[in-house]
Design an enzyme around this catalytic site. Structure first.
Site, short mmCIF file in Angstrom:
data_model
loop_
_atom_site.label_atom_id
_atom_site.label_comp_id
_atom_site.label_asym_id
_atom_site.label_seq_id
_atom_site.Cartn_x
_atom_site.Cartn_y
_atom_site.Cartn_z
N SER A 46 0.75 -0.85 -0.26
CA SER A 46 0.14 -0.24 0.11
C SER A 46 1.16 1.35 -0.13
O SER A 46 0.59 2.60 -0.52
CB SER A 46 -1.00 0.19 1.69
OG SER A 46 -1.78 -1.07 1.31
N GLY A 224 -2.85 3.75 -3.87
CA GLY A 224 -3.42 4.86 -4.85
C GLY A 224 -5.01 5.46 -4.47
O GLY A 224 -5.51 4.97 -3.78
N CYS A 252 -9.84 -1.73 3.50
CA CYS A 252 -8.60 -0.55 3.31
C CYS A 252 -9.34 -0.18 2.11
O CYS A 252 -10.23 0.05 1.79
CB CYS A 252 -7.46 -0.69 3.95
SG CYS A 252 -5.80 0.47 3.51
N GLN A 256 -12.94 1.17 0.22
CA GLN A 256 -13.21 2.00 -1.08
C GLN A 256 -13.95 1.20 -2.39
O GLN A 256 -14.50 2.53 -2.45
CB GLN A 256 -11.77 2.77 -1.08
CG GLN A 256 -11.47 3.74 0.17
CD GLN A 256 -9.82 3.57 -0.07
OE1 GLN A 256 -9.74 3.56 -1.12
NE2 GLN A 256 -8.97 4.01 1.23
N ASN A 292 -3.17 2.37 6.91
CA ASN A 292 -2.24 3.31 6.00
C ASN A 292 -3.29 3.28 4.90
O ASN A 292 -3.41 2.18 3.97
CB ASN A 292 -1.50 1.83 5.59
CG ASN A 292 -0.54 2.12 4.20
OD1 ASN A 292 -0.84 4.04 4.26
ND2 ASN A 292 0.23 1.55 4.22
N PHE A 295 -7.33 7.81 1.14
CA PHE A 295 -8.44 8.51 0.51
C PHE A 295 -9.62 7.45 1.33
O PHE A 295 -9.41 6.34 2.51
CB PHE A 295 -8.52 7.69 -0.50
CG PHE A 295 -7.43 8.56 -1.47
CD1 PHE A 295 -8.07 9.31 -2.22
CD2 PHE A 295 -6.65 7.88 -2.04
CE1 PHE A 295 -7.35 9.70 -3.27
CE2 PHE A 295 -5.50 8.74 -2.76
CZ PHE A 295 -6.68 9.42 -3.90
N HIS A 335 -6.86 -2.76 9.34
CA HIS A 335 -5.75 -3.46 9.40
C HIS A 335 -5.98 -4.64 9.85
O HIS A 335 -5.47 -4.63 11.47
CB HIS A 335 -4.55 -3.20 8.45
CG HIS A 335 -4.30 -3.05 7.06
ND1 HIS A 335 -3.80 -3.61 6.18
CD2 HIS A 335 -4.66 -1.68 6.78
CE1 HIS A 335 -3.61 -3.18 4.90
NE2 HIS A 335 -4.20 -1.35 5.33
N GLU A 337 -5.88 -7.55 10.19
CA GLU A 337 -4.80 -8.25 10.11
C GLU A 337 -2.90 -8.14 10.86
O GLU A 337 -2.28 -8.37 11.12
CB GLU A 337 -3.77 -8.84 9.21
CG GLU A 337 -2.71 -7.73 7.94
CD GLU A 337 -3.44 -7.15 7.35
OE1 GLU A 337 -3.07 -6.44 7.30
OE2 GLU A 337 -5.54 -7.24 8.09
#
Length: 361
Positions: A46, A224, A252, A256, A292, A295, A335, A337
């Protein structure tokens, strides 16, 4: 002592010691607040396209160990720290951060005022930057950076995701799919503990996934802008087609993408969430999470999509998770995990297992 210069598009220049691989690097400058977990962050796909600033003042003191990698290489374009440790503990073999960056051909800069740099990013937002060793390049570099496109405008997912279908058969009674947008190894590890897994490239059509026989699909993290044209054309279209056919779990970037696939919108945060101490309110309880991302999902745009925001960041009330009111679809922006970070929300993988078995939330 060799020098490096970190130049930002607003004209700020940070002069420091060069370490790691001797090369220049251009990227989006972001900061992360974890006290440890530097190796996991460096190898997190990421971070593709970004120059990572670590806020903890000493980085690398427990060395490097292959067991901590989240992928097969370093994905940050460069690393900026206040100080790196030259003589780490030999507990994990004694390999230094400097050696690790050299092996992965990634430059670093040390000895800069990371406090000042982080304050600048918080005040002005994420900035484009470049690390260079050439002092003659510095004077005109800020203007060149302002004219350069933001790295997130490119299809970074295509640079980090798998390029062909991969299968992981562990003899489990259920098989799920994962759309790989730049998955962390710990996500795959958590899935494989519960399922057989088939991993699909980001541009895989929905019919290929359904014909594989999987009983549910996880949409992974990744780098991105989720509204990048190729991501909308392929991944969002696939998720939209799958939404009425299979249980879905987005993590994550996958959170989105799920929102975009069902008709909502995303937007860029001022400086993003990067670190392992972000508080999330979920079902009347606060969980500390690892994050992390740059957006976020626009909560107002969820109207009419069937998605309901049910998790929120305590600090800024951004959307941290959603569920569908009718379909077996749920997501999280953080996250579960961890790696690095707290394991408070690993139960979401068990929730996914229940949803896959029962076909409902």
């Amino acid at each position: 002592m060799a020098k490096n210069y970190l130049v930002l598009e607003d004209g700020a220049v940070y002069e420091g010691e060069a370490f790691g691989y001797p090369s220049d690097a251009f990227g989006e400058v972001v900061f992360a607040t974890g006290m440890n977990g530097y190796q996991e962050s460096l190898t997190d796909p990421s971070y593709q396209g970004q120059i990572l600033v670590l806020t903890f003042p000493l980085i690398g003191n427990y060395g490097i160990n292959d067991a901590f990698n989240e992928s097969d290489r370093v994905h940050v374009r460069a690393l900026a720290v206040s100080e790196y440790c030259r003589e780490p503990s030999d507990m994990y073999g004694g390999k230094t951060l400097d050696e690790f960056l050299r092996d992965n051909k990634v430059p670093g800069i040390s000895g800069i005022d990371t406090r000042d740099l982080v304050i600048r990013i918080r005040q002005h937002g994420t900035l484009k930057g470049k690390i260079t060793s050439d002092p003659d390049e510095v004077p005109g570099l800020a203007e060149k950076l302002r004219q350069a496109p933001m790295p997130s405008e490119a299809n970074l997912v295509a640079e980090v995701g798998c390029r062909e279908i991969e299968r992981f058969d562990g003899g489990k009674d259920l098989t799920v799919g994962m759309i790989d947008l730049g998955e962390k190894g710990s996500i795959l590890k958590n899935l494989r503990a519960r399922f057989n897994v088939i991993m699909f490239p980001y541009d895989t059509p929905a019919d290929v996934i359904t014909e594989s026989g999987v009983k549910g699909v996880l949409i992974s993290n990744g780098p991105g802008d989720p509204s990048q044209p190729m991501i909308l054309k392929h991944t969002a279209r696939t998720v939209s087609d799958l939404s009425t056919q299979l249980p879905l779990f987005g993590i994550c970037f996958g959170n989105q993408i799920t929102a975009l696939a069902l008709g909502a919108k995303t937007y860029k945060l001022k400086f993003g969430h990067h670190g392992c101490n972000q508080p999330v309110m979920y079902d009347g309880r606060v969980y500390i999470t690892s994050q992390n991302h740059n957006f976020a999902v626009d909560e107002a745009s969820l109207a009419g999509t069937g998605l309901i925001a049910d998790q929120f960041n305590v600090n800024d009330r951004t959307v941290e998770g959603m569920r569908h009111k009718d379909l077996p679809i749920f997501t999280c922006q953080y996250h579960p995990e961890a790696s690095p970070g707290p394991w408070d929300t690993t139960f979401l993988f068990d929730r996914f297992a229940s949803v896959v078995r029962e076909g409902r939330l």
